[in-house]
Write an enzyme that holds these catalytic residues in place. Structure first.
Site, PDB file in Angstrom:
ATOM      1  N   THR A 351       0.842  -1.184   0.000  1.00 30.93           N
ATOM      2  CA  THR A 351       0.000   0.000   0.000  1.00 30.93           C
ATOM      3  C   THR A 351       0.881   1.239   0.000  1.00 30.93           C
ATOM      4  O   THR A 351       2.046   1.167   0.388  1.00 30.93           O
ATOM      5  CB  THR A 351      -0.871  -0.026   1.272  1.00 30.93           C
ATOM      6  OG1 THR A 351      -1.588  -1.249   1.311  1.00 30.93           O
ATOM      7  CG2 THR A 351      -1.817   1.137   1.348  1.00 30.93           C
ATOM      8  N   ILE A 352       0.332   2.372  -0.421  1.00 25.58           N
ATOM      9  CA  ILE A 352       1.012   3.648  -0.165  1.00 25.58           C
ATOM     10  C   ILE A 352       0.102   4.501   0.707  1.00 25.58           C
ATOM     11  O   ILE A 352      -1.129   4.367   0.677  1.00 25.58           O
ATOM     12  CB  ILE A 352       1.374   4.395  -1.455  1.00 25.58           C
ATOM     13  CG1 ILE A 352       0.129   4.803  -2.275  1.00 25.58           C
ATOM     14  CG2 ILE A 352       2.361   3.613  -2.287  1.00 25.58           C
ATOM     15  CD1 ILE A 352      -0.441   6.142  -1.954  1.00 25.58           C
TER      16      ILE A 352
END
Length: 529
Positions: A351-352
């Site tokens: 994820t970011i």
């Protein structure tokens, strides 16, 4: 203040706006948008689009998103940009196909990507720039190329096998048949063309027409049950955030289920039952309390979290301070639980993360994800879109709240966070890392509140994770703390990879500055002006 004789990074300070992301190019783009007069939402969308190019193992237009937005005028808005299962996706249909589990490389792990719809919804409601304008930096990165940074190169190697399962994965993301090394320039021309189509024709071109038909065809070829009608039905929605207080004066906001932000709030409610002195530092007692609270909170997550549109989720029970007190009373400060008690509820990852605060103190806490490293590994050769694997969070047990069903959203791990003090925005924050995320939120808030650390020091602090099995400890956890955990009955093992990666911006209204930190476990930085 940090010790300047030791390695580390300084906390960032600014007056007029700040962005913190996991990649330098994305942070720079966000600051450029702010300096050109754009607001926090504009900057966040430009940055996340760039991240979908330069950190392709973590995020992209084939993924989902969630956001919390705090306009300077007051209040908090939550956006759910997670996608739904195809209309043909039933437990019975999967059983007829011989599907007994949904792995990350399965086409059935791909729900309709919600990110583009989420970006568009945010801009329509709160932005000042067009999506076409904000996609230009990402298009340039994809067309002209970008240098692979150290952490991205390391992750690319770790997850390269996932890309071997589709021709598009091999063609676009394994140049020369192998993951690119640090410093190599990578170009993604097919993805650039798709981004340009979205910029020129609008976000619906991703969900209707030629692009959608090509993506659906690629998923069907892989064995998926997706249709063009499933893509056309995609839509993000604004929802009411959930919140709790920590130590009385800090109000923490999270997105509601189907996300697991409520687990972070449950953890904070449990941990505030203990003396702040017990929650300070890196000692064995603090880590033990966090580990035990994690076990209890995740027990409840796995029993109850689901799409509230299709299942009954005991949200109020999970937020109840009395319920948290009952859970805290089950924690022995000197001994780890060997068996978890039965849930008291009624009834029954890559994820970011980024955050931006602009000159007017509008703030956005934003997260965008493919779930696993390179998601499902399925890449549409004609569009360059890499599909996420979020659907593997579904259950195939029809009695479970999170059972897969047509048009249903799976339980999501990605969670942005916001915190207020005295009724005013104080902190925009997030920590990625799949299951670790609510633990990371609790770890961060307790470090900021109980330890009084600045954002960078709070992110630098070593981490543990006590779910789903052994207690994983980062290298920064000292020998004495490890010995104390083992003495309490924990099985302590080293982490295989750093736990998560976070970004934080604090608002210091008294001095008129923004204070930012960026996780050293990633390549990014906090930057302001």
């Amino acid at each position: 203040m940090r010790d300047f004789e030791l390695p580390g990074r300084s906390t960032a300070y600014a007056q007029n706006g700040m962005a913190a992301t996991s990649h330098p190019l994305a942070t720079l783009v966000a600051v450029d948008v702010l300096r050109a007069g754009g607001n926090a939402v504009d900057a966040a969308i430009a940055a996340v689009a760039v991240l979908g190019v330069v950190e392709p193992h973590q995020t992209g237009i084939g993924g989902d998103c969630f956001a919390l937005y705090a306009p300077a005028s007051g209040g908090v808005v939550a956006l759910n940009g997670s996608g739904r299962a195809p209309a043909a996706m039933t437990i019975e249909r999967l059983a007829s196909l011989g599907v007994t589990t949904i792995g990350n490389r399965s086409p059935h792990s791909v729900t309709v990507p919600g990110a583009v719809a989420g970006w568009a919804a945010l801009l329509d409601a709160y932005g000042t720039r067009t999506l076409g304008e904000l996609l230009q930096p990402a298009i340039r990165c994809a067309e002209d190329g970008f240098p692979v940074t150290p952490r991205v190169a390391w992750d690319w190697r770790r997850h390269a096998a996932t890309l071997e399962y589709s021709q598009g994965g091999r063609d676009y993301y394994l140049p020369g048949g192998r993951p690119p090394e640090e410093g190599r320039i990578v170009r993604l021309p097919a993805l650039a063309r798709t981004l340009r189509r979205i910029a020129d024709e609008g976000p619906r071109v991703f969900y209707e027409g030629e692009l959608a038909a090509r993506m659906v065809a690629s998923l069907q070829t892989a064995g998926g049950l997706h249709t063009e009608a499933d893509f056309a039905a995609a839509a993000a929605e604004f929802v009411t955030p959930v919140h709790t207080t920590y130590r009385g004066d800090v109000v923490v906001y999270e997105c509601p289920p189907n996300g697991q932000g409520i687990v972070a709030l449950l953890l904070l409610n449990i941990l505030e039952r203990f003396d702040p002195r017990q929650m300070a530092g890196d000692g064995a007692l603090r880590l033990h309390l966090l580990a035990e609270a994690t076990k209890l909170a995740f027990r409840d997550r796995d029993a109850a979290l689901a799409d509230p549109a299709q299942a009954e989720v005991p949200t109020m029970r999970l937020l109840d301070k009395a319920y948290a007190r009952a859970l805290a009373e089950r924690i022995d400060p000197e001994r780890a639980m060997t068996e978890l008690p039965r849930p008291l509820l009624e009834p029954h990852p890559d994820t970011i993360y980024l955050t931006v605060v602009d000159r007017d103190l509008n703030a956005i806490s934003f997260i965008n994800s493919l779930y696993d490293g390179f998601g499902s590994g399925l890449v549409c050769s004609e569009t360059g879109v890499l599909f996420h694997s979020r659907g593997r969070a579904f259950r195939l047990d029809p009695a479970h709240p999170n059972a897969i069903a047509p048009g249903k959203r799976p339980m999501h791990t990605i969670i942005p966070g916001l915190a207020f003090k005295g009724g005013e925005l104080w902190c925009s924050f997030g920590v990625i890392g799949g299951d670790y995320q609510p633990v990371g939120h609790a770890h961060l808030i307790t470090r900021l509140v109980d330890d009084g650390l600045d954002p960078q020091a709070a992110l630098d602090a070593p981490r543990i994770m006590a779910y789903p099995c052994d207690l994983e400890a980062e290298a920064g956890i000292g020998r004495a703390a490890r010995a104390g955990l083992i003495a309490r009955g924990h099985r302590v093992v080293d982490t295989k990879a750093p736990l998560g990666g976070g970004q934080v911006i604090l608002v210091d209204r008294r001095r008129g500055v923004l204070i930012g930190g960026s996780d050293p476990r990633k390549d990014g930085l906090a930057l302001g002006f």
